[in-house]
Design a protein around this motif. Structure first.
Motif, short mmCIF file in Angstrom:
data_model
loop_
_atom_site.label_atom_id
_atom_site.label_comp_id
_atom_site.label_asym_id
_atom_site.label_seq_id
_atom_site.Cartn_x
_atom_site.Cartn_y
_atom_site.Cartn_z
N LEU A 176 -37.00 -29.03 -0.54
CA LEU A 176 -37.88 -29.67 0.44
C LEU A 176 -37.07 -30.41 1.49
O LEU A 176 -37.42 -30.40 2.68
N GLN A 177 -35.99 -31.05 1.07
CA GLN A 177 -35.15 -31.75 2.04
C GLN A 177 -34.42 -30.77 2.96
O GLN A 177 -34.33 -30.99 4.16
N SER A 178 -33.92 -29.68 2.40
CA SER A 178 -33.15 -28.74 3.21
C SER A 178 -34.03 -27.94 4.16
O SER A 178 -33.57 -27.49 5.20
N SER A 179 -35.29 -27.77 3.83
CA SER A 179 -36.19 -26.99 4.69
C SER A 179 -36.94 -27.86 5.70
O SER A 179 -37.69 -27.33 6.51
N VAL B 85 -39.31 -30.06 5.11
CA VAL B 85 -40.65 -30.47 4.68
C VAL B 85 -40.66 -31.96 4.33
O VAL B 85 -41.60 -32.67 4.68
N ALA B 86 -39.62 -32.45 3.69
CA ALA B 86 -39.56 -33.86 3.32
C ALA B 86 -39.62 -34.75 4.55
O ALA B 86 -40.25 -35.81 4.54
N ASP B 87 -38.98 -34.33 5.65
CA ASP B 87 -39.01 -35.11 6.89
C ASP B 87 -40.42 -35.19 7.47
O ASP B 87 -40.85 -36.24 7.95
N VAL B 88 -41.14 -34.08 7.43
CA VAL B 88 -42.52 -34.05 7.93
C VAL B 88 -43.40 -34.97 7.10
O VAL B 88 -44.20 -35.74 7.64
N ILE B 89 -43.25 -34.91 5.79
CA ILE B 89 -44.03 -35.78 4.90
C ILE B 89 -43.73 -37.24 5.20
O ILE B 89 -44.65 -38.06 5.33
N GLN B 90 -42.45 -37.58 5.32
CA GLN B 90 -42.07 -38.96 5.58
C GLN B 90 -42.61 -39.43 6.94
O GLN B 90 -43.11 -40.54 7.07
N GLN B 91 -42.55 -38.57 7.95
CA GLN B 91 -43.07 -38.92 9.28
C GLN B 91 -44.57 -39.18 9.22
O GLN B 91 -45.05 -40.16 9.79
N ARG B 92 -45.30 -38.33 8.52
CA ARG B 92 -46.75 -38.52 8.42
C ARG B 92 -47.09 -39.79 7.64
O ARG B 92 -48.07 -40.46 7.95
N GLU B 93 -46.29 -40.11 6.64
CA GLU B 93 -46.53 -41.35 5.89
C GLU B 93 -46.33 -42.56 6.79
O GLU B 93 -47.09 -43.52 6.74
N GLN B 94 -45.30 -42.53 7.63
CA GLN B 94 -45.02 -43.65 8.54
C GLN B 94 -46.10 -43.80 9.59
O GLN B 94 -46.41 -44.90 10.03
N GLU B 95 -46.68 -42.69 10.01
CA GLU B 95 -47.73 -42.72 11.03
C GLU B 95 -49.09 -43.01 10.42
O GLU B 95 -50.08 -43.11 11.15
N ILE C 76 -53.93 -28.53 5.68
CA ILE C 76 -52.50 -28.38 5.90
C ILE C 76 -52.15 -26.91 6.07
O ILE C 76 -52.55 -26.08 5.25
N ASP C 77 -51.43 -26.59 7.13
CA ASP C 77 -50.92 -25.24 7.32
C ASP C 77 -49.54 -25.19 6.67
O ASP C 77 -48.53 -25.57 7.29
N TRP C 78 -49.47 -24.74 5.46
CA TRP C 78 -48.23 -24.78 4.66
C TRP C 78 -47.15 -23.88 5.24
O TRP C 78 -45.96 -24.10 5.02
N ASP C 79 -47.53 -22.89 6.02
CA ASP C 79 -46.55 -21.98 6.60
C ASP C 79 -45.78 -22.58 7.77
O ASP C 79 -44.70 -22.11 8.11
N THR C 80 -46.35 -23.62 8.39
CA THR C 80 -45.70 -24.21 9.55
C THR C 80 -45.16 -25.61 9.29
O THR C 80 -44.74 -26.28 10.21
N LEU C 81 -45.16 -26.06 8.05
CA LEU C 81 -44.67 -27.39 7.76
C LEU C 81 -43.21 -27.55 8.09
O LEU C 81 -42.39 -26.79 7.99
#
Length: 84
Positions: A55-58, A60-70, A79-84
């Motif tokens: 998740l970190q290398s792809s 996805v973890a950054d997107v999750i963290q960004q959404r949590e901060q927002e 959620i469109d899992w193909d474009t995460l």
């Protein structure tokens, strides 16, 4: 984390397997050099580590963290899992 030398680990191998699976506590096997050292973890924990690394290398973890901060709430089904 328990620390054992290879001889101790060999003598108690099956109990170590049970313990790492029961407690999720890794066991460090300390050898004389790096080539004889290892860490024993349960398969469940290993799989979780591998998933986290993926998740970190792809990204996805950054997107999750960004959404949590927002504080952006997105329903799971939206959620469109193909474009995460």
């Amino acid at each position: 984390m328990s620390i054992l030398n290879p001889s101790q680990a060999r003598k108690t191998f099956y109990q170590l397997l049970k313990d790492v699976n029961k407690t999720s506590e890794p066991v460090y096997i300390s050898g004389k050099n790096e080539e004889s050292e290892a860490v024993m973890v349960s398969k469940k924990d290993w799989d979780a580590i591998q998933e986290t690394l993926y998740l970190q290398s792809s990204g996805v973890a950054d997107v999750i963290q960004q959404r949590e901060q927002e504080n952006e709430f997105v329903a799971l089904e939206d959620i469109d899992w193909d474009t995460l």
